[in-house]
Write a protein that holds these residues in place. Sequence first.
Motif, PDB file in Angstrom:
ATOM      1  N   UNK A 293       0.980  -1.357   0.144  1.00 45.21           N
ATOM      2  CA  UNK A 293       0.013   0.054   0.058  1.00 45.21           C
ATOM      3  C   UNK A 293       0.822   1.360  -0.106  1.00 45.21           C
ATOM      4  N   UNK A 294       1.957   1.330   0.836  1.00 46.06           N
ATOM      5  CA  UNK A 294       2.559   2.380   0.855  1.00 46.06           C
ATOM      6  C   UNK A 294       3.644   2.683  -0.420  1.00 46.06           C
ATOM      7  N   UNK A 295       3.761   1.504  -1.157  1.00 52.68           N
ATOM      8  CA  UNK A 295       4.498   1.677  -2.250  1.00 52.68           C
ATOM      9  C   UNK A 295       3.551   2.294  -3.321  1.00 52.68           C
ATOM     10  N   UNK A 296       2.421   2.035  -3.392  1.00 54.15           N
ATOM     11  CA  UNK A 296       1.268   2.723  -4.279  1.00 54.15           C
ATOM     12  C   UNK A 296       1.126   4.171  -3.709  1.00 54.15           C
ATOM     13  N   UNK A 297       1.183   4.425  -2.491  1.00 55.82           N
ATOM     14  CA  UNK A 297       0.780   5.742  -1.889  1.00 55.82           C
ATOM     15  C   UNK A 297       1.876   6.508  -2.401  1.00 55.82           C
ATOM     16  N   UNK A 298       3.331   6.094  -2.128  1.00 55.19           N
ATOM     17  CA  UNK A 298       4.567   6.899  -2.643  1.00 55.19           C
ATOM     18  C   UNK A 298       4.353   7.294  -4.167  1.00 55.19           C
ATOM     19  N   UNK A 299       3.911   6.400  -5.023  1.00 52.47           N
ATOM     20  CA  UNK A 299       3.569   6.520  -6.447  1.00 52.47           C
ATOM     21  C   UNK A 299       2.645   7.667  -6.749  1.00 52.47           C
ATOM     22  N   UNK A 300       1.595   7.532  -5.953  1.00 51.88           N
ATOM     23  CA  UNK A 300       0.320   8.445  -6.209  1.00 51.88           C
ATOM     24  C   UNK A 300       0.800  10.056  -5.775  1.00 51.88           C
ATOM     25  N   UNK A 302       3.797  11.035  -5.530  1.00 52.22           N
ATOM     26  CA  UNK A 302       4.773  11.510  -6.483  1.00 52.22           C
ATOM     27  C   UNK A 302       3.887  12.115  -7.836  1.00 52.22           C
ATOM     28  N   UNK A 303       3.054  11.478  -8.348  1.00 55.60           N
ATOM     29  CA  UNK A 303       2.175  11.734  -9.667  1.00 55.60           C
ATOM     30  C   UNK A 303       1.537  12.985  -9.167  1.00 55.60           C
ATOM     31  N   UNK A 376      -5.765  17.766 -15.073  1.00 54.92           N
ATOM     32  CA  UNK A 376      -5.025  16.779 -14.551  1.00 54.92           C
ATOM     33  C   UNK A 376      -4.828  16.739 -12.991  1.00 54.92           C
ATOM     34  N   UNK A 377      -4.578  17.968 -12.657  1.00 49.44           N
ATOM     35  CA  UNK A 377      -4.429  18.281 -11.074  1.00 49.44           C
ATOM     36  C   UNK A 377      -5.836  17.812 -10.367  1.00 49.44           C
ATOM     37  N   UNK A 378      -7.112  17.852 -10.962  1.00 44.61           N
ATOM     38  CA  UNK A 378      -8.109  17.558 -10.566  1.00 44.61           C
ATOM     39  C   UNK A 378      -8.289  16.123  -9.970  1.00 44.61           C
ATOM     40  N   UNK A 379      -7.603  15.257 -10.703  1.00 46.74           N
ATOM     41  CA  UNK A 379      -7.591  13.802 -10.252  1.00 46.74           C
ATOM     42  C   UNK A 379      -7.001  13.478  -9.056  1.00 46.74           C
ATOM     43  N   UNK A 380      -6.304  14.400  -8.634  1.00 43.47           N
ATOM     44  CA  UNK A 380      -5.716  14.124  -7.205  1.00 43.47           C
ATOM     45  C   UNK A 380      -6.293  15.261  -6.074  1.00 43.47           C
ATOM     46  N   UNK A 590      10.741  13.781  -6.577  1.00 43.76           N
ATOM     47  CA  UNK A 590      11.498  12.643  -6.764  1.00 43.76           C
ATOM     48  C   UNK A 590      12.289  12.401  -5.485  1.00 43.76           C
ATOM     49  N   UNK A 591      12.874  13.287  -5.106  1.00 35.97           N
ATOM     50  CA  UNK A 591      13.688  13.186  -3.459  1.00 35.97           C
ATOM     51  C   UNK A 591      12.576  12.679  -2.518  1.00 35.97           C
ATOM     52  N   UNK A 592      11.458  13.337  -2.570  1.00 36.76           N
ATOM     53  CA  UNK A 592      10.643  12.749  -1.149  1.00 36.76           C
ATOM     54  C   UNK A 592      10.200  11.331  -1.707  1.00 36.76           C
TER      55      UNK A 592
END
Length: 601
Positions: A293-300, A302-303, A376-380, A590-592
């Motif tokens: 879950x955390x791996x996906x959270x980090x990706x989300x 980041x996106x 695109x920002x509204x997706x997040x 990316x550093x985060x």
Amino acid sequence: MRLIGLLSAIGLLSAIAPLSGCVASRPPRDGASSVAAATAAGPAMTSPASPDPNVDRSIGSANDADAIIRQTTAILAQRVEQAPVVSPESDAASETNPDSSHDADSELTPPDETRSDDDSAGRRSRGTPVIDPEPLPAPLLGREPDDPDNPDRTADASSLLLDDVIDSVYRSYPLLDVAVEERQIAAGERLAAEGNFDLGINASSENGTLGFYRTYRQRIGFVQPVYHGGNVFAGYRIGRGTFEPWYKERETNEGGELMVGVAVPLARNRQIDPRRAELWRAGIGRQLADPEINAQLIGFVQEAGYAYWNWVAAGEKFRIAERILVLAEDRVDGIRRQVEEGLLDPPELTDNLRLIAERRAARANARRQLDQAGIRLSLYYRGPDGRPLMVASDRLPDFPEVKSIDAATINDDITMALNQRPEVSVLTFLQRQLEIDLAQAGNEFRPAIDAVVAASQDVGEPASPLNDKGEFELDAALLFEMPVQRRRARGKMISLRAKINQLVARRRLVEDKIVADVQTAYAALLATYDQVSETRQAVEFATDLARREGRNYDLGATDLLTVALREQFAVEAADRAVDALLQFFIAQTDYRAALALDQLP
């Protein structure tokens, strides 16, 4: 033809250039009335001689032309001596002149700097015959100051921040909800594995109601698997009727028979068995859900960071497009007035209108990019109900202050990344699951040796005069089973050892990649930090050149084409500065992600 055309045709203006230090393509605006008077006096100075069909009527005879040239040369020389010539060396002095037409020149400022509220204090109203050059009336980078008279301009406190977007991802991003459900899936699988240790009940009713031997048998039993291996069992049965002599063991006393026993593994299934192996795998699977879950959270996150910073950059570029458009629009009325007075050629107005059309097209394109970035920002960025929110343009923030990273922290950051990155935890848990499977394969390699002890006692009236069922009975058994070749177990062990070796090698690569990710993001931060500094300096230089060229245009020392080029160079420098800022904050995102700073509780 106007007098300026005559002077240009015979090269008089180029002859005056050594006197003024620059070649004027049009008369200085301060001398516009004098030149207009000289132009108006032209027909009065024309000789009344008979017209020659080979001579232009607007010029007159050669003698008249000589007279015009002498008078005009004197006027222009006088104006050149009086008009201050703008040069890089003298520009600093002209800026300090309180009588200058630009008492508050605007310059390109970095996006984190604020612009003075009186940037446009020297702007004159439209419709005057004198053209205000307006060299960059507002910083091409950064937000304009809040205007209390403009309700559409909100304070910086209402700007959308990156933390707001990240909070929205944590709170209501749909794919994160999908990922979080993995916890429930893993919990359900573990609960299912615990079901292998549920208490089992079995019962039967067997009755022979017709025939010579009529029997009635009822039975119920309980089996409880033991966590450490084996089973505990108990039961009750009763058998009545007339039984065949060869089935007398089915008969019980009048009260039935009570039975209890235990089965204990001595070799196979002692340390591990299929039930415990499944339970342990499910338990690790439940632990495995969190790093996945955390791996996906980090990706989300980041996106979301990419979408946010691209939106901010698109907003900066839209502001640049708006402000560069204002420069061309503010010149229209003044240029049109001078064209009407005969001081400028009509193509100069046309050229400025062309600039306006091109810059309006550029603004429309910048608006499109801003709107698309907002979508695109509204997706997040979502509301409390989970629906995407389109952020208003007045909530666009400036880029925050760019801060350098301490080089001394890189080693600590690498250690933290190795401890926090979910990829390492995922591989660790997968390896543990394979080790459980390997242990189970080794368990199947052992022989099955089970010890079984059972005790029974009939109760009630004897079923026969001999009372042969009334005694307490104790049975003990030793069971043995083993395949001779044991190839199934051996094959599993070979396969699982190879899979474990694969994971060990993959883990080394993942750890190396994590170190590389941190170092790559760190290198990007260092490079983009320097890039931001250099592009800001380039913006200052380009702005200064555009401002100087605007003053030269105001004083008649340059033309509109050169001014437009300088303005375009300033815009390109500002765009590159925005791109550098975007790359810096992308590297920060990316550093985060490389440090795995986002973790679900």
